[in-house]
Design a protein around this motif. Sequence first.
Motif, PDB file in Angstrom:
ATOM      1  N   TRP A  44       0.845  -1.193   0.000  1.00 18.34           N
ATOM      2  CA  TRP A  44       0.000   0.000   0.000  1.00 18.34           C
ATOM      3  C   TRP A  44       0.881   1.244   0.000  1.00 18.34           C
ATOM      4  O   TRP A  44       1.944   1.269   0.632  1.00 18.34           O
ATOM      5  CB  TRP A  44      -0.921   0.013   1.223  1.00 18.34           C
ATOM      6  N   TYR A  45       0.426   2.291  -0.706  1.00 20.81           N
ATOM      7  CA  TYR A  45       1.195   3.523  -0.859  1.00 20.81           C
ATOM      8  C   TYR A  45       0.336   4.706  -0.415  1.00 20.81           C
ATOM      9  O   TYR A  45      -0.882   4.728  -0.658  1.00 20.81           O
ATOM     10  CB  TYR A  45       1.626   3.717  -2.307  1.00 20.81           C
ATOM     11  N   ALA A  46       0.976   5.664   0.249  1.00 20.69           N
ATOM     12  CA  ALA A  46       0.286   6.852   0.734  1.00 20.69           C
ATOM     13  C   ALA A  46       0.933   8.093   0.124  1.00 20.69           C
ATOM     14  O   ALA A  46       2.160   8.164  -0.012  1.00 20.69           O
ATOM     15  CB  ALA A  46       0.365   6.928   2.261  1.00 20.69           C
ATOM     16  N   ARG A  47       0.091   9.057  -0.238  1.00 15.20           N
ATOM     17  CA  ARG A  47       0.588  10.328  -0.748  1.00 15.20           C
ATOM     18  C   ARG A  47      -0.288  11.447  -0.216  1.00 15.20           C
ATOM     19  O   ARG A  47      -1.514  11.420  -0.356  1.00 15.20           O
ATOM     20  CB  ARG A  47       0.584  10.358  -2.280  1.00 15.20           C
ATOM     21  N   ALA A  48       0.335  12.431   0.407  1.00 20.31           N
ATOM     22  CA  ALA A  48      -0.397  13.589   0.920  1.00 20.31           C
ATOM     23  C   ALA A  48      -0.664  14.572  -0.213  1.00 20.31           C
ATOM     24  O   ALA A  48       0.005  14.551  -1.250  1.00 20.31           O
ATOM     25  CB  ALA A  48       0.414  14.272   2.025  1.00 20.31           C
ATOM     26  N   HIS A  49      -1.664  15.431  -0.033  1.00 19.28           N
ATOM     27  CA  HIS A  49      -1.990  16.427  -1.046  1.00 19.28           C
ATOM     28  C   HIS A  49      -0.775  17.311  -1.331  1.00 19.28           C
ATOM     29  O   HIS A  49      -0.130  17.819  -0.412  1.00 19.28           O
ATOM     30  CB  HIS A  49      -3.157  17.306  -0.582  1.00 19.28           C
ATOM     31  N   GLY A  50      -0.484  17.483  -2.605  1.00 24.89           N
ATOM     32  CA  GLY A  50       0.616  18.352  -2.994  1.00 24.89           C
ATOM     33  C   GLY A  50       1.959  17.668  -3.044  1.00 24.89           C
ATOM     34  O   GLY A  50       2.925  18.226  -3.567  1.00 24.89           O
ATOM     35  N   ASP A  51       2.062  16.457  -2.514  1.00 22.72           N
ATOM     36  CA  ASP A  51       3.335  15.737  -2.527  1.00 22.72           C
ATOM     37  C   ASP A  51       3.513  14.990  -3.840  1.00 22.72           C
ATOM     38  O   ASP A  51       2.541  14.576  -4.479  1.00 22.72           O
ATOM     39  CB  ASP A  51       3.401  14.719  -1.384  1.00 22.72           C
ATOM     40  N   THR A  52       4.760  14.813  -4.231  1.00 24.83           N
ATOM     41  CA  THR A  52       5.067  14.004  -5.407  1.00 24.83           C
ATOM     42  C   THR A  52       5.636  12.649  -5.003  1.00 24.83           C
ATOM     43  O   THR A  52       5.701  11.739  -5.819  1.00 24.83           O
ATOM     44  CB  THR A  52       6.087  14.718  -6.310  1.00 24.83           C
ATOM     45  N   GLU A  53       6.048  12.519  -3.739  1.00 19.75           N
ATOM     46  CA  GLU A  53       6.625  11.267  -3.258  1.00 19.75           C
ATOM     47  C   GLU A  53       5.568  10.420  -2.562  1.00 19.75           C
ATOM     48  O   GLU A  53       4.647  10.942  -1.918  1.00 19.75           O
ATOM     49  CB  GLU A  53       7.773  11.556  -2.282  1.00 19.75           C
ATOM     50  N   GLU A  54       5.700   9.121  -2.685  1.00 13.99           N
ATOM     51  CA  GLU A  54       4.809   8.190  -2.004  1.00 13.99           C
ATOM     52  C   GLU A  54       5.598   7.384  -0.989  1.00 13.99           C
ATOM     53  O   GLU A  54       6.799   7.181  -1.145  1.00 13.99           O
ATOM     54  CB  GLU A  54       4.166   7.228  -3.014  1.00 13.99           C
ATOM     55  N   SER A  55       4.915   6.927   0.039  1.00 15.72           N
ATOM     56  CA  SER A  55       5.541   6.049   1.026  1.00 15.72           C
ATOM     57  C   SER A  55       4.865   4.686   0.962  1.00 15.72           C
ATOM     58  O   SER A  55       3.667   4.584   0.707  1.00 15.72           O
ATOM     59  CB  SER A  55       5.409   6.640   2.432  1.00 15.72           C
TER      60      SER A  55
END
Length: 262
Positions: A44-55
């Motif tokens: 599973w991958y998470a990305r916050a608004h405005g971010d280009t990187e995923e965790s």
Amino acid sequence: MTTTTTSTPAEDRHEIGARDASGRYPVAVDGKPGGHIHRFHGDWYARAHGDTEESRHDDRHAAAAHLVELVDSGATDQAATPAAAAPPQGIVPWLAPRLKPTRRNILSAGIALGRIAELAWLPEDEYGNTTGYPGSDNPWTLKCLLSGHHVVRWWSHLRGRNGDNRPRPEYRHEGCIPFEDQAAKVAALVGEPPTSCPCLEVTHPTTAEDVEKLLERAERARKADDADTLRPMLTQLLAPCPASSARAESMKTFLPKPKSKN
């Protein structure tokens, strides 16, 4: 300014919404938008608004909890209106960016793209962007050429089971034309595909010999990290072509043979 709430567990502060057409789940943190999460090949991958990187995370709740952490740290602005995310760009649009252009992935993509063309599906999202082959067990946004609807399907379902080549479910999707009319309309739309490439600007391979030559050259370019040389070969191997069925059939000859049960 973001208020940090430390007394409430993260799992009680986030809410995971319904999956959208791209396969992403919006996540609200303390009732406000926090970002989105999605699944790919078991992770599973998470990305916050405005971010280009995923965790990357082990499960959906861990991914959503990470967005809570980002909100608490001030790394994402919940007050801002989230901008529409641009589709990620890969080396070519017909292969999902997360899939490396290995020999096996190229073959799997070419076979899948040829088959969905036979079934009157188009790899396209609701904004008109090409959606690359994502792997057999990942959501794939396709346009139904019978109804014009964009729906999420899985290649593992479309290809059938145990070699029967029959897509599941047999009824294409909710809101499609009547089931009894579907086969005739697919046949009318697809017609009899040619066995050789009629394209003028790019010659797509349709014989096993030509496919193999391109695969070998593409593998050398990939190992040399030579994207400029690799890109046009991937275009020949994967780009839309009226003869994509013949190309896919030739590609099947290079797949590993199934192991005997004896």
